[in-house]
Design an enzyme around this catalytic site. Structure first.
Site, PDB file in Angstrom:
ATOM      1  N   LYS A 185       2.048  15.106  -8.697  1.00  0.00           N
ATOM      2  CA  LYS A 185       2.380  14.844  -7.297  1.00  0.00           C
ATOM      3  C   LYS A 185       3.864  14.477  -7.167  1.00  0.00           C
ATOM      4  CE  LYS A 185       0.935   9.977  -7.554  1.00  0.00           C
ATOM      5  NZ  LYS A 185      -0.073   8.977  -7.160  1.00  0.00           N
ATOM      6  N   HIS A 186       4.450  14.536  -5.966  1.00  0.00           N
ATOM      7  CA  HIS A 186       3.925  14.938  -4.665  1.00  0.00           C
ATOM      8  C   HIS A 186       4.674  16.202  -4.257  1.00  0.00           C
ATOM      9  CE1 HIS A 186       3.721  10.483  -4.913  1.00  0.00           C
ATOM     10  NE2 HIS A 186       2.615  10.563  -4.193  1.00  0.00           N
TER      11      HIS A 186
ATOM     12  N   ARG B 160       8.752   4.687  -9.437  1.00  0.00           N
ATOM     13  CA  ARG B 160       7.605   5.530  -9.762  1.00  0.00           C
ATOM     14  C   ARG B 160       8.054   6.856 -10.374  1.00  0.00           C
ATOM     15  NH1 ARG B 160       4.481   6.076  -4.256  1.00  0.00           N
ATOM     16  NH2 ARG B 160       2.894   7.087  -5.596  1.00  0.00           N
TER      17      ARG B 160
ATOM     18  N   ASP C 271      -5.198   6.153  -8.378  1.00  0.00           N
ATOM     19  CA  ASP C 271      -3.757   6.261  -8.618  1.00  0.00           C
ATOM     20  C   ASP C 271      -3.422   5.270  -9.721  1.00  0.00           C
ATOM     21  OD1 ASP C 271      -2.689   7.993  -6.324  1.00  0.00           O
ATOM     22  OD2 ASP C 271      -3.800   6.469  -5.214  1.00  0.00           O
TER      23      ASP C 271
ATOM     24  N   HIS D 119       3.271   6.935   4.253  1.00  0.00           N
ATOM     25  CA  HIS D 119       2.150   6.077   4.646  1.00  0.00           C
ATOM     26  C   HIS D 119       2.339   5.563   6.076  1.00  0.00           C
ATOM     27  CE1 HIS D 119       1.911   5.850   0.228  1.00  0.00           C
ATOM     28  NE2 HIS D 119       0.620   5.698   0.417  1.00  0.00           N
TER      29      HIS D 119
ATOM     30  N   ARG E 291      -4.409   0.459 -10.307  1.00  0.00           N
ATOM     31  CA  ARG E 291      -5.653   0.110  -9.612  1.00  0.00           C
ATOM     32  C   ARG E 291      -6.685  -0.544 -10.533  1.00  0.00           C
ATOM     33  NH1 ARG E 291      -2.487   1.069  -5.634  1.00  0.00           N
ATOM     34  NH2 ARG E 291      -2.506   3.130  -4.664  1.00  0.00           N
TER      35      ARG E 291
ATOM     36  N   ASP F 294      -2.428  14.978   0.073  1.00  0.00           N
ATOM     37  CA  ASP F 294      -2.370  13.521   0.034  1.00  0.00           C
ATOM     38  C   ASP F 294      -3.345  13.000   1.096  1.00  0.00           C
ATOM     39  OD1 ASP F 294      -1.579  10.960  -0.667  1.00  0.00           O
ATOM     40  OD2 ASP F 294       0.562  11.388  -0.524  1.00  0.00           O
TER      41      ASP F 294
END
Length: 425
Positions: free
Chosen positions: A242-243, A212, A143, A255, A151, A327
């Site tokens: 996404k998403h 985001r 990601d 999450h 990352r 996901d």
């Protein structure tokens, strides 16, 4: 790019053609055509299939990928349908089992897998070596959205958030940032990015999207998101938009728990679906589906397990022909409401091609076992498995995925490119 199995099949077919047994001169998908400049939002230049027409009145198409899929075992096919997370910052016996025994289709890296540039390159190269005996290369993914969702090693200068890009509302900048992210991922040996985010930030209380998103306006999100997608494609990195069907109006982080969105299908078509529908028209390669319950569309299953959403809306209504991914199935939205094996079987039955299992080796093993059992019990048809694996291998082939070793990139040169682009802001 065909690996050994595909090459042997292809060679046999070509030999037959030359001796008069097959009247056809090839039919594998061509290489992706890299972008040379930022395309206008209305013109798609994404990689896509073309294929030579068969010659001769009795010609039949030669399709090495279809032959490759037919020759695979059920275990190899199910492996290709999984993207898994791994533990630690070094290769391990568990990771080798995932790659060499389970024939996993890809790896997703999280921040806890990445300490610094040298370590990460060593890890990526080790995984590529582990996969050398597999005819199909690995997806190596992260990601990397820009902003707070990053990352890659901390030595890299970070790019601005989508919100900042959206406030500037400059398609060329969105394309340049997408291209830059692609260059960075490719420099580290990666080939897939779970980006761009096409969610519309319509709920200011949303705990997971926020900056985001490119904004709260469908037009801006569509225009900039598609240019970011094309920038990644230009660098031969697969973007996963996404998403779907849109995480922007949620008030729960998936999450942690299962978000419920009470919007009608009419509202979704007018707002949340807009960026995704346009991305499909512009040749999106892959779509990630969210763990969101939309009771007015499907009261029984979240989107990532819903045939009404993945097959009826995304495939049939929007005409998406690429790869559908879930996901991460280890997120709270799923594991607090289903067993992970049950969720994976339902997702594949509903139309998902790839199941993501981001955490814990035991979860990957459970998913493999449950999908295998579901095929053996005929709850999932072999046709559905073959269709998914064919989509997966065609996408890998189109982007020329390879397991070649990479050198440690020159971070200073990558950072210099970031500075050049940011100066244009």
């Amino acid at each position: 790019m065909m690996r050994p199995l595909g090459l042997m099949l292809y060679a046999a077919l070509v030999t037959a053609a030359l001796t008069g047994c097959v009247h056809q001169s090839g039919g594998s998908e061509p290489a992706a055509s890299p972008h040379t400049a930022a395309p206008s939002p209305a013109v798609s230049s994404a990689p896509g299939p073309t294929g030579a027409a068969p010659s001769g009145p009795s010609a039949s198409p030669v399709d090495p990928i279809a032959d490759q899929v037919e020759a695979m075992t059920l275990s190899q096919k199910i492996g290709q349908m999984l993207i898994a997370g791994i533990d630690g910052t070094e290769d391990s016996e568990q990771t080798r089992r995932l790659i060499q025994s389970d024939r996993i289709g890809g790896i997703i890296f999280y921040k806890n897998n990445i300490q610094n540039t040298v370590q990460f390159v060593q890890l990526v190269n080790a995984l590529k070596r582990d996969n050398e005996g597999n005819p199909v290369p690995l997806w190596l993914s992260v990601d990397e959205e820009g902003g707070r969702v990053t990352r890659l090693p901390d030595e890299l200068q970070k790019t601005p958030s989508n919100q900042v890009i959206g406030q500037m509302n400059r398609p060329q900048l969105a394309y340049d940032i997408g291209s830059l992210l692609g260059k960075e991922l490719k420099a580290f040996g990666l080939n897939m990015d779970f980006a761009p985010v096409l969610d519309i930030n319509s709920n200011p209380k949303n705990p997971v999207i926020g900056d985001r998103s490119f904004g709260n306006n469908a037009s801006i999100v569509t225009k900039l998101g598609i240019q970011a997608m094309k920038g990644l494609q230009a660098e031969q990195v697969i973007p996963v938009v996404k998403h779907f069907p849109g995480h922007g109006d949620t008030s729960v982080d998936s999450h942690v728990g299962l978000p419920v969105v009470l919007n009608s299908l009419d509202r979704l078509r007018k707002l949340e679906f807009v960026p995704f529908a346009e991305a499909v028209k512009e040749k999106a390669d892959a779509v990630m589906v969210a763990h969101i319950l939309l009771p007015k569309v499907d009261a029984d299953y979240p989107a990532s397990m819903s045939g009404k959403i993945m097959t009826d809306l995304l495939r049939k209504e929007m005409g998406f022909e690429g790869v559908i991914m879930t996901d991460d199935m280890t997120m709270g939205a799923i594991v607090k409401n289903y067993t992970i094996g049950e969720a994976a079987v339902q997702a594949v039955s509903a139309g998902a091609n790839v199941i993501m299992v981001g955490h814990e080796y035991s979860n990957v093993e459970t998913v493999v076992q449950e999908l295998t059992r579901a095929v053996e019990d005929k709850r999932i048809s072999m046709n559905a498995i073959d269709e998914s694996v064919t989509r997966i291998i065609r996408l890998k082939d189109r982007y020329h995925l390879e397991d070649q070793q990479i050198a440690v990139p020159k971070v200073s040169e990558l950072n210099a490119q970031v500075k050049v682009i940011l100066k244009k802001k």
